[in-house]
Design a protein around this motif. Sequence first.
Motif, mmCIF file in Angstrom:
data_model
loop_
_atom_site.group_PDB
_atom_site.id
_atom_site.type_symbol
_atom_site.label_atom_id
_atom_site.label_comp_id
_atom_site.label_asym_id
_atom_site.label_seq_id
_atom_site.Cartn_x
_atom_site.Cartn_y
_atom_site.Cartn_z
ATOM 1 N N ALA A 488 -115.126 -103.623 113.045
ATOM 2 C CA ALA A 488 -114.625 -103.876 111.696
ATOM 3 C C ALA A 488 -114.467 -105.378 111.469
ATOM 4 N N ASN A 489 -114.773 -105.826 110.260
ATOM 5 C CA ASN A 489 -114.806 -107.265 109.991
ATOM 6 C C ASN A 489 -113.492 -107.973 110.293
ATOM 7 N N TYR A 490 -112.361 -107.328 109.998
ATOM 8 C CA TYR A 490 -111.091 -108.010 110.231
ATOM 9 C C TYR A 490 -110.805 -108.217 111.713
ATOM 10 N N LYS A 491 -111.480 -107.457 112.580
ATOM 11 C CA LYS A 491 -111.297 -107.634 114.026
ATOM 12 C C LYS A 491 -112.146 -108.772 114.593
ATOM 13 N N VAL A 492 -113.178 -109.164 113.861
ATOM 14 C CA VAL A 492 -114.127 -110.154 114.376
ATOM 15 C C VAL A 492 -113.436 -111.492 114.586
ATOM 16 N N PRO A 493 -113.530 -112.089 115.800
ATOM 17 C CA PRO A 493 -112.928 -113.413 116.010
ATOM 18 C C PRO A 493 -113.510 -114.436 115.057
ATOM 19 N N ARG A 494 -112.650 -115.287 114.504
ATOM 20 C CA ARG A 494 -113.136 -116.322 113.592
ATOM 21 C C ARG A 494 -113.660 -117.528 114.357
ATOM 22 N N SER A 495 -113.279 -117.630 115.618
ATOM 23 C CA SER A 495 -113.795 -118.727 116.448
ATOM 24 C C SER A 495 -113.890 -118.255 117.890
ATOM 25 N N VAL A 496 -114.771 -118.912 118.631
ATOM 26 C CA VAL A 496 -115.006 -118.576 120.041
ATOM 27 C C VAL A 496 -115.035 -119.858 120.846
ATOM 28 N N GLU A 497 -114.349 -119.838 121.962
ATOM 29 C CA GLU A 497 -114.402 -120.981 122.887
ATOM 30 C C GLU A 497 -114.862 -120.456 124.244
ATOM 31 N N PHE A 498 -115.914 -121.064 124.784
ATOM 32 C CA PHE A 498 -116.449 -120.648 126.085
ATOM 33 C C PHE A 498 -115.772 -121.453 127.188
ATOM 34 N N VAL A 499 -115.310 -120.763 128.210
ATOM 35 C CA VAL A 499 -114.580 -121.409 129.309
ATOM 36 C C VAL A 499 -115.143 -120.926 130.641
ATOM 37 N N GLN A 500 -114.894 -121.720 131.673
ATOM 38 C CA GLN A 500 -115.341 -121.346 133.017
ATOM 39 C C GLN A 500 -114.482 -120.232 133.608
ATOM 40 N N ALA A 501 -113.178 -120.242 133.244
ATOM 41 C CA ALA A 501 -112.260 -119.235 133.757
ATOM 42 C C ALA A 501 -111.086 -119.110 132.806
ATOM 43 N N LEU A 502 -110.473 -117.942 132.769
ATOM 44 C CA LEU A 502 -109.281 -117.721 131.952
ATOM 45 C C LEU A 502 -108.042 -118.035 132.780
ATOM 46 N N PRO A 503 -106.992 -118.600 132.166
ATOM 47 C CA PRO A 503 -105.764 -118.867 132.917
ATOM 48 C C PRO A 503 -105.067 -117.551 133.270
ATOM 49 N N VAL A 504 -104.694 -117.400 134.535
ATOM 50 C CA VAL A 504 -104.029 -116.170 134.973
ATOM 51 C C VAL A 504 -102.765 -116.516 135.749
ATOM 52 N N ASN A 505 -101.827 -115.557 135.788
ATOM 53 C CA ASN A 505 -100.615 -115.749 136.580
ATOM 54 C C ASN A 505 -100.821 -115.198 137.988
ATOM 55 N N ALA A 506 -99.760 -115.168 138.759
ATOM 56 C CA ALA A 506 -99.866 -114.774 140.168
ATOM 57 C C ALA A 506 -100.357 -113.341 140.346
ATOM 58 N N SER A 507 -100.100 -112.503 139.353
ATOM 59 C CA SER A 507 -100.538 -111.108 139.454
ATOM 60 C C SER A 507 -101.925 -110.893 138.865
ATOM 61 N N GLY A 508 -102.549 -111.973 138.410
ATOM 62 C CA GLY A 508 -103.894 -111.876 137.882
ATOM 63 C C GLY A 508 -103.975 -111.570 136.403
ATOM 64 N N LYS A 509 -102.835 -111.507 135.721
ATOM 65 C CA LYS A 509 -102.822 -111.220 134.289
ATOM 66 C C LYS A 509 -103.104 -112.501 133.505
ATOM 67 N N VAL A 510 -103.923 -112.380 132.460
ATOM 68 C CA VAL A 510 -104.242 -113.545 131.637
ATOM 69 C C VAL A 510 -102.981 -114.059 130.950
ATOM 70 N N VAL A 511 -102.760 -115.353 131.030
ATOM 71 C CA VAL A 511 -101.591 -115.981 130.406
ATOM 72 C C VAL A 511 -101.976 -116.392 128.987
ATOM 73 N N LYS A 512 -101.711 -115.520 128.050
ATOM 74 C CA LYS A 512 -102.154 -115.786 126.684
ATOM 75 C C LYS A 512 -101.355 -116.887 126.012
ATOM 76 N N ASN A 513 -100.125 -117.074 126.438
ATOM 77 C CA ASN A 513 -99.359 -118.195 125.876
ATOM 78 C C ASN A 513 -100.047 -119.519 126.153
ATOM 79 N N ALA A 514 -100.682 -119.624 127.324
ATOM 80 C CA ALA A 514 -101.393 -120.861 127.655
ATOM 81 C C ALA A 514 -102.599 -121.050 126.722
#
Length: 520
Positions: A488-514
């Motif tokens: 659905a159009n409203y779900k489509v990201p308006r921007s994309v950033e390509f990264v080598q790795a996502l920031p994760v915490n000690a348990s492997g969960k992505v740190v979205k605040n970062a």
Amino acid sequence: MLPSIPTIPRLISAVAQRYADRVAIEDGPTRLTYLALDALRLEAARALMSMGVEPANRVAIWAPNCWEWIVAALAAHSVGATLVPINTRMKGAEVADILARSGSRVLFCIGDFLGVHYPDMLAARLPSCVERVVVLRGAHPDECSWEAFVAEAARTPPEEAKQRALAVMPQHLSDLMFTSGTTGRPKGVMTTHGQNLRLFAAWSEVVGLRTGDRYLIVNPFFHAFGYKAGWLAGLMCGATIHPEQIFDVEAVMNRIARDRITFLPGPPTLYLSMLAHPRRSTIDLSSLRVAVTGAAAIAPALVKRMRDELGFRVVTTAYGLTECCGVATVCSPDDDAETIARTAGWALPGIEVRCADASGLAVPPGTPGEVWIRGFNVMRGYFDDPAATREAIDGDGWLHTGDIGELDRRGYLRITDRLKDMFIVGGFNCYPAEIERLLCEHPAVAQVAVVGMPEERLGEVGKAWVVLKEGVELDEQELIRWSREHMANYKVPRSVEFVQALPVNASGKVVKNALRARGG
């Protein structure tokens, strides 16, 4: 307002007698009186019975706002079936999943809409449970048109349809509305005739929806705002429903002037767009009386401008979610602008709201906690998902919303944050887990994280951080184009950033605040 009516089919019978020749729906050249609407819904109910639809079967609708949507929904309610509204922004694969999981036997859908023939999106994916597809408008020669569907009514006597409608009880399911969640797959929310009618009778009384109102419904019928707080509440009160298929600000303002619209709910985006339109001062908006908004925070200045510049005598806000039939709290029309802008109001009668800490104890006024709701409006559960139901509703009947809020000493609720990752794009709930699942289906994507970022017009929009699979290339615009074809159009990201790795915490969960801290 009519006395308490236990089911939707009985409601329509009652309002047909009470309001008779008053116009119930005005949609382009089609003007249906309350008596005509009642006759059409019984005819469509007979057609569904002729097709073999039984009580508790599911009937889905995938179409924009139109009079046929309302008649089809009322017909489903009248035969004791459960209505499954489907988001018109969804693509074929998303719709096929909901149809299959709900076991829908009949699908009503639009023909051509926004440059796409909707049945074509399902042609290769239609689940076997769907026995008939009825095209409401613009059917191709090999498709079942609305007219062909209605002709099926001749095989079922009117008295049988009336008896079937009388057999519907308040505790029977009226609808199964699919809403996304942190699992990444939509969940079906089950609610009943009785709880929806009780809730929106109370809501209508507070916000001032009344007989004779001319109600322009821009909010989509597949959403509780356009369906339950929309045409259902309008018909309960004897209003005239004016469906609008898409939001075009100038078209909406011209329709307000032409049809003398009095009642106009919507997300803040709607009113901001009207205020910003260069021709606003040349269009007569003087008929407007009531605005009900929600789904996003608003500024006190917007409330004042809606009153001073758009002419609304009543501006109010509300809070709710699909799991509580769409609403739990609402501001009083006579509340000051600060209260209307900064809070979502007080709990409607028969509903409790608590802000709880991690141990489940109510926190003091002014202290943030998770918003819990208990009362007659809490869903019967998630369809075929008892585990998710137990997670959402505790043993004492409290619905855990996942939103963070605080209650003031008056009992007014203020939403301050979201425990879940959900963000809201122009009034539509977006769940990162679901968008991430869809993006990971792209052959070049190895990992992805989606977060909501502030945006002036829509409130928030999605941004995706993407890790590509080794040895492949993909650019931002290519991924966004692919997304528009698959979600659905409203779900489509308006921007994309390509990264080598996502920031994760000690348990492997992505740190979205970062990720949020990196900004747009």
